[in-house]
Design an enzyme around this catalytic site. Sequence first.
Site, PDB file in Angstrom:
ATOM      1  N   GLU A 299      16.601  40.814 -26.994  1.00 22.36           N
ATOM      2  CA  GLU A 299      16.011  39.225 -26.750  1.00 22.36           C
ATOM      3  C   GLU A 299      15.123  38.837 -27.562  1.00 22.36           C
ATOM      4  O   GLU A 299      13.772  39.271 -27.262  1.00 22.36           O
ATOM      5  CB  GLU A 299      15.695  39.228 -25.143  1.00 22.36           C
ATOM      6  CG  GLU A 299      16.733  39.565 -24.345  1.00 22.36           C
ATOM      7  CD  GLU A 299      16.289  39.202 -22.690  1.00 22.36           C
ATOM      8  OE1 GLU A 299      15.107  38.544 -22.501  1.00 22.36           O
ATOM      9  OE2 GLU A 299      16.972  39.846 -21.881  1.00 22.36           O
TER      10      GLU A 299
ATOM     11  N   GLU B  55      15.054  45.875 -18.398  1.00 25.23           N
ATOM     12  CA  GLU B  55      13.870  45.938 -18.743  1.00 25.23           C
ATOM     13  C   GLU B  55      12.948  46.726 -17.432  1.00 25.23           C
ATOM     14  O   GLU B  55      11.987  46.416 -17.016  1.00 25.23           O
ATOM     15  CB  GLU B  55      13.249  44.232 -18.478  1.00 25.23           C
ATOM     16  CG  GLU B  55      13.795  43.549 -19.535  1.00 25.23           C
ATOM     17  CD  GLU B  55      13.406  41.887 -19.419  1.00 25.23           C
ATOM     18  OE1 GLU B  55      12.923  41.708 -18.507  1.00 25.23           O
ATOM     19  OE2 GLU B  55      13.171  41.374 -20.629  1.00 25.23           O
TER      20      GLU B  55
END
Length: 820
Positions: free
Chosen positions: A247, A178
């Site tokens: 995710e 991320e």
Amino acid sequence: MVSLKFLVCCLLLGSCAYATLVSHDGRAITIDGHRRVLLSGSIHYPRSTPEMWPDLIRKGKEGGLDAIETYVFWNAHEPTRRQYDFSGNLDLIRFLKTIQEEGLYGVLRIGPYVCAEWNYGGFPVWLHNMPGMEFRTTNTAFMNEMQNFTTMIVDMVKKEKLFASQGGPIILAQIENEYGNVIGSYGEAGKAYIKWCANMAQSLDVGVPWIMCQQDDAPQPMLNTCNGYYCDNFEPNNPNTPKMWTENWTGWYKNWGGKDPHRTTEDVAFAVARFFQRGGTFQNYYMYHGGTNFDRTSGGPYITTSYDYDAPLDEFGNLNQPKYGHLKQLHDVLHSMEKILTHGNISTIDFGNLVTATVYKTEEGSSCFIGNVNETSDAIVNFQGTSYNVPTWSVSILPDCKTETYNTAKINTQTSVMVKKPNQAENEPSTLKWSWRPENMDNVLLKGKGESKMGQLFDQKVVSNDQSDYLWYMTTVNLKEHDPVWCKNMSLRINSTAHVLHAFVNGEHIGNYRSENGKFHYVFEQDAKFNPGANVISLLSITVGLPNYGAFFENVPVGITGPVFIIGRNGDETIVKDLSAHRWNYKTGLSGFENQLFSAESPATWSGESVPFNRTMTWYKSTFKAPLGTDPVVVDLLGLGKGTAWINGNNIGRYWPAFLSSDDGCSAECNYRGAYYAEKCQTNCGEPTQRWYHVPRSFLNPDGDNTLVLFEETGGNPSLVNFQTTRVGTVCANVYEKNVLELSCDGKPISAIKFASFGNPEGNCGSFEKGTCEASNDAATILTNECVGKEKCSIDVTTEKFGAPECAESVRRLAVEAVC
């Protein structure tokens, strides 16, 4: 793509049969020449125990998963620089081999930054304390340490031949995590760093593709992937790479002082089906099993010990129904369409009002999705000569483009209502018998003695190296009666970033403070009595999980960062005495932790007389018998304040039942329609954020006595503490006609049918009522004959079985409530 070098070596060595060749193209991940629809679920090995792993992974496989995804936790494995720990629930290799034994693939997210609501995002604090250190940028010291750890993990996995290129289960590996969310804060150095990450990962030659999630500018050959509640709009930065979702957040995490967040089953299924409707080929649930933040692993600040995450498998490993079963049915449908989804030509029909049909077509056949993204209106769709009713915010799947096999909003799987059962171990008293001892604080409170002295106030991370939640800041102040600050009205003022603060003057506790509402920088001021001469000021700074997310999160201060003042008020005159540059003594931890009062081998003396309640800084101890059976065990810590709990020396995490959630923001029902956000569907208003704490059965002695030790910081009443088990109490289902009703009590027999009706029943589980139409055959009698006394039963919901109620076929349902 798999490297040519590997293929040549494979052929020369004659060992190709033992390798799994993993590659990719714009449509899918390809494994041994076959394009795959891959469904994965995150299970983190440290958030459970090795004894739980086979069951959790097996349930994942039975739930329709192809792969298990896990992070690798740097601070857990290298708590001290160049000293490594892979024991117990940190045994990464054993976890990966358990995945392999169950016949599933693995996705290894090395990071080594993981976020994961894990303490400090997975970074060890010693890393922060190295000279000249900057995280996640072109900093030589950081890159050297990151490369050392990443290489070590890769070498360990290679040694055990666990990459698919070696015949192992791991088909994908991840570097960084991320970073795209924060890269702008790092400027050009951030862009250079992410290129370095890609080159470093490629140099490790693992023989499987590398992924970077949330990284729109991921350098080739990295595969960029999506994280979030919805990823149907995501497009990879390279049209030759597959559309991947690393995710899919099945719920959300919980903070101390917060409520319980829930994400509906219908919405999770909608997001998955929508993703595959729009060309997705790899999807991972985060989390599939959340588990427990044992010891001090929860991040934050203020992330709870429970990491249940409203996942398909709950914190204890039970099936979270209907989420588990409804997604299993979806997985089965998607797998049945795998070849068409990964090879078919794609066309889309727009019906307007946010309703679309997507057709995947090959020479062998076609499969279709009809999606209704409208938040308020159901849709009647005429598609290829047939009319379909597609509810609001749902996707219908037609594997043959004719028959609707699955709709995300129509749940045809059971709902399980979990209950707690009292400890029924033989000869176990109804209440626990306690002994106690105080935390020894004389040296810090009366003498101000520590382990180190410095002429200024330091960040807690710098001093304690995160070896403990607790750090004492102590100084001695000599005051004379003619000192300008001396007067009758005196106070101590502390500028603090401690998550929790306790302040003492001359051994007297003058007050404490806990941060709330995300405000971790505050001014604490309390009246204090000072004496002529020497005065000992002792401040206890307590952390509750270090930050784990955001640009430069490692620089967020924690502790008594100052300044610290003595304030004197004489009439309208205020005098300030700054103690910040005084000589400060520091002591990491508490004496009870150092002396391991939580250990069964501790020789410490405990008193069973006059056990005090609601006393700060107190240790409590009791023994108990393990609950009978195999159901998961929980300990109810209602009545306690804040502290830490151990079972037979195993740290089961921080507790804080005194921290209540606010009274507003909860609703009895949750509307799945429309985009989800963490505050949308909350429960547990006005209650302790966490009351129940997981005790893995592997922590217990099943035959003899077990020891519970509590360290209570703020004062609580342990008389209410008790052990219970959690299991399915009742199961309900509300199944549409022409589907199959499956009821299961998760290994226990079904004891009774409390309600059954076929027609248009109303209400929800626990409050079902018969509707306006009812089938002629008595549904309760049929269900009693078919199910009572069995651990599970399966019944076709048809008019032949139950009779034909006088209501439209589209609304006919069988509602059942059964007692386990």
